[in-house]
Scaffold this motif. Structure first.
Motif, PDB file in Angstrom:
ATOM      1  N   ASP A   3       0.955  -0.669  -0.099  1.00 34.97           N
ATOM      2  CA  ASP A   3      -0.077  -0.227  -0.187  1.00 34.97           C
ATOM      3  C   ASP A   3       0.539   1.131  -0.170  1.00 34.97           C
ATOM      4  O   ASP A   3       1.752   1.749   0.698  1.00 34.97           O
ATOM      5  N   ILE A   5       1.409   4.914   0.730  1.00 33.55           N
ATOM      6  CA  ILE A   5       1.130   6.256   1.238  1.00 33.55           C
ATOM      7  C   ILE A   5       1.396   7.633   1.301  1.00 33.55           C
ATOM      8  O   ILE A   5       0.984   8.342   0.992  1.00 33.55           O
ATOM      9  N   GLY A  46      -0.645   8.298   9.081  1.00 34.19           N
ATOM     10  CA  GLY A  46      -2.086   7.558   9.134  1.00 34.19           C
ATOM     11  C   GLY A  46      -2.451   6.243   8.565  1.00 34.19           C
ATOM     12  O   GLY A  46      -2.808   6.737   7.410  1.00 34.19           O
ATOM     13  N   ASP A  48      -3.199   2.718   7.308  1.00 29.73           N
ATOM     14  CA  ASP A  48      -4.567   2.502   7.203  1.00 29.73           C
ATOM     15  C   ASP A  48      -4.104   0.847   6.921  1.00 29.73           C
ATOM     16  O   ASP A  48      -3.487   0.623   6.345  1.00 29.73           O
ATOM     17  N   LYS A  50      -6.105  -3.015   6.087  1.00 32.43           N
ATOM     18  CA  LYS A  50      -7.127  -3.827   5.877  1.00 32.43           C
ATOM     19  C   LYS A  50      -6.679  -5.240   5.794  1.00 32.43           C
ATOM     20  O   LYS A  50      -5.091  -6.024   5.418  1.00 32.43           O
ATOM     21  N   PRO A  78     -11.924  -3.023  14.415  1.00 30.71           N
ATOM     22  CA  PRO A  78     -11.709  -2.549  12.550  1.00 30.71           C
ATOM     23  C   PRO A  78     -13.387  -2.297  12.493  1.00 30.71           C
ATOM     24  O   PRO A  78     -14.016  -3.083  12.954  1.00 30.71           O
ATOM     25  N   LEU A  79     -13.776  -2.059  11.239  1.00 31.80           N
ATOM     26  CA  LEU A  79     -14.990  -1.951  10.940  1.00 31.80           C
ATOM     27  C   LEU A  79     -14.719  -3.128   9.550  1.00 31.80           C
ATOM     28  O   LEU A  79     -13.959  -3.662   9.104  1.00 31.80           O
ATOM     29  N   ASP A  90     -11.327  -3.601   8.179  1.00 35.10           N
ATOM     30  CA  ASP A  90     -10.777  -1.609   7.939  1.00 35.10           C
ATOM     31  C   ASP A  90     -10.236  -1.361   9.295  1.00 35.10           C
ATOM     32  O   ASP A  90     -11.060  -0.999  10.594  1.00 35.10           O
ATOM     33  N   TRP A  91      -9.350  -1.037   9.725  1.00 38.63           N
ATOM     34  CA  TRP A  91      -8.992  -0.660  10.613  1.00 38.63           C
ATOM     35  C   TRP A  91      -8.028   1.803  10.147  1.00 38.63           C
ATOM     36  O   TRP A  91      -7.434   1.109   8.841  1.00 38.63           O
ATOM     37  N   ALA A  92      -8.962   1.937  10.474  1.00 36.40           N
ATOM     38  CA  ALA A  92      -8.344   3.633   9.358  1.00 36.40           C
ATOM     39  C   ALA A  92      -7.828   4.238  11.026  1.00 36.40           C
ATOM     40  O   ALA A  92      -8.146   4.364  11.919  1.00 36.40           O
ATOM     41  N   ASP A  93      -6.683   4.909   9.848  1.00 35.37           N
ATOM     42  CA  ASP A  93      -5.867   5.729  10.745  1.00 35.37           C
ATOM     43  C   ASP A  93      -5.219   5.020  12.408  1.00 35.37           C
ATOM     44  O   ASP A  93      -5.196   5.190  12.578  1.00 35.37           O
ATOM     45  N   ILE A  94      -4.998   3.792  11.925  1.00 31.60           N
ATOM     46  CA  ILE A  94      -4.059   3.336  13.632  1.00 31.60           C
ATOM     47  C   ILE A  94      -3.031   3.802  13.932  1.00 31.60           C
ATOM     48  O   ILE A  94      -2.753   3.457  15.731  1.00 31.60           O
TER      49      ILE A  94
END
Length: 107
Positions: A3, A5, A46, A48, A50, A78-79, A90-94
């Motif tokens: 990913d 960034i 920030g 993220d 998945k 996570p979401l 999905d974890w956002a801005d961990i």
């Protein structure tokens, strides 16, 4: 899975292990670990994460922990989205990860 960034920051998530090894049985919890590595030329901000679970695996709410930069483990749900028999977490801005940092996420 990679990913990108930013211009010089690269995050590489990888499922490392099913903790405890052995066989996973239907209806019994099985712990797993995912590592997130910052191996670009600059820090990643920030971040993220998945993770797509294998078919018919389900996430148990409250079971995920995130460790950032060697700190204490923190619970972080996570979401969860579901498509058929597959759950995506999905974890956002961990975290913000310095170059070379490895942070585990486990559930």
């Amino acid at each position: 899975m990679e990913d990108l960034i930013g211009p010089d920051a690269r995050i590489r998530p990888r499922r490392v292990a099913v903790i405890g090894g052995g066989v996973a049985y239907v209806g019994e919890p099985k712990a797993w670990r995912l590592t997130v590595t910052s191996d670009g030329a600059a820090a990643a901000f920030g971040v993220d994460v998945k993770d797509v679970l294998p078919p018919h695996w389900t996430y148990d709410a409250g079971s995920a922990q995130v460790v950032v930069d060697g700190g204490a483990a923190a619970q972080a749900d996570p979401l969860v989205t579901i498509a058929g028999a597959v759950q995506t977490l999905d974890w956002a801005d961990i975290a913000n990860l310095p170059v070379g940092d490895v942070s585990p996420v486990q559930g």
